[in-house]
Design an enzyme around this catalytic site. Sequence first.
Site, PDB file in Angstrom:
ATOM      1  N   THR A 117       0.820  -1.213   0.000  1.00 52.16           N
ATOM      2  CA  THR A 117       0.000   0.000   0.000  1.00 52.16           C
ATOM      3  C   THR A 117       0.849   1.256   0.000  1.00 52.16           C
ATOM      4  OG1 THR A 117      -1.855  -1.098   1.033  1.00 52.16           O
ATOM      5  CG2 THR A 117      -1.737   1.253   1.376  1.00 52.16           C
ATOM      6  N   THR A 151       1.498  -4.424   4.127  1.00 49.81           N
ATOM      7  CA  THR A 151       1.330  -4.733   5.557  1.00 49.81           C
ATOM      8  C   THR A 151       0.674  -6.096   5.798  1.00 49.81           C
ATOM      9  OG1 THR A 151      -0.833  -3.658   5.646  1.00 49.81           O
ATOM     10  CG2 THR A 151       1.098  -2.279   6.162  1.00 49.81           C
ATOM     11  N   ASP A 152      -0.013  -6.640   4.772  1.00 50.23           N
ATOM     12  CA  ASP A 152      -0.810  -7.855   5.022  1.00 50.23           C
ATOM     13  C   ASP A 152       0.032  -9.063   5.425  1.00 50.23           C
ATOM     14  OD1 ASP A 152      -3.161  -6.567   4.593  1.00 50.23           O
ATOM     15  OD2 ASP A 152      -3.586  -7.453   2.631  1.00 50.23           O
TER      16      ASP A 152
END
Length: 330
Positions: A16, A95-96
């Site tokens: 992101t 970030t996942d």
Amino acid sequence: YGDKMKNIIIVATGGTIAGSGKVGKATNYQAGKINIKEIIDSIPMINEVANLKAIQLFNVDSNEMNEEHWIILANKINDLASQKNVDGIVVTHGTDTLDETAYFLNLTINTYKPVVLTGAMRPASATSADGPINLYQAVCLASCDDALGHGVMAVFSSTIYSGRDIQKISNFKTDAFDQKDFGCLGYMNDDKVMMFSRTFKKHTLQSVFSEKPITELPPVGIVYYYAGAKPDILTMMAQNHRGIVIIGSGSGNYSQAWLNEIETLAAKGIIFVRASRVNQGIVYESDVFDPHNVCIPSNTLSGQKARVLLMLALSVTQNTKEIKRIFNEY
Ligand code: SIN
């Protein structure tokens, strides 16, 4: 390169932080779209912190990361870290799955030099995007002598986390991470680093998995226990996996039917780790849920981090006792 400033390499992998969507909006965007050079150019003062070089290694949503990406990334970082004129490395990442990559790198990177992951919850095109400040502070941390020897770290929301313990706890807020019961390693005060704690677990230079380059990883799967879950999922998983991490309830628990199937499959050579779907606390050995000691407790590792360690452990030994020792040390 100048004389005083540190030489920091930014290895970009997407996420992101490199996301792009409708200008001003924080949701409904595509991760891994913007080039790292563009992101660096958007950050005031970053070139006053360190001499920067950027490498666009991948540009993917971190849900596309897999074992091959981890191996390429670890080899790249090990190669960069071995160069005399490189002082530290920053990795931008979605970030996942950042918690998994951070732990894999923590175990496979062979350097005392700072390696710092960061990312963002809001795309670069959002109002108050969080990527620029996170990347700025990651570069500050990677340039700081206080960051030496802590293993792989991550910076989010002015907080420093260890690669072993970081977990994502919000899928919405910019302050999206914590470090379980262990608080954090420290804080960032703008560009200043304030370290407060240190992990006791082995990493980087002390890690047996960083001694030589990893070329492949054995298949390890994860199964999730829920009330009424049938044991067939274990049987299916065992068909093409050498190890299985069980995300049990409570302290790594499951039904009698699961216990029976686990014991049957363990007798055929499948290695089991018991983790928990509860994200605080610890999974110990259990006389009730593992009466014949066929499973390895994950201790404080989440299921996905236990999978990373089990893959690495299985690449050096098949012995359950030895893998148990590894889980206590790492
Ligand atoms: C990703 O993990 O690549 C998308 C989500 C994010 O970075 O926050």
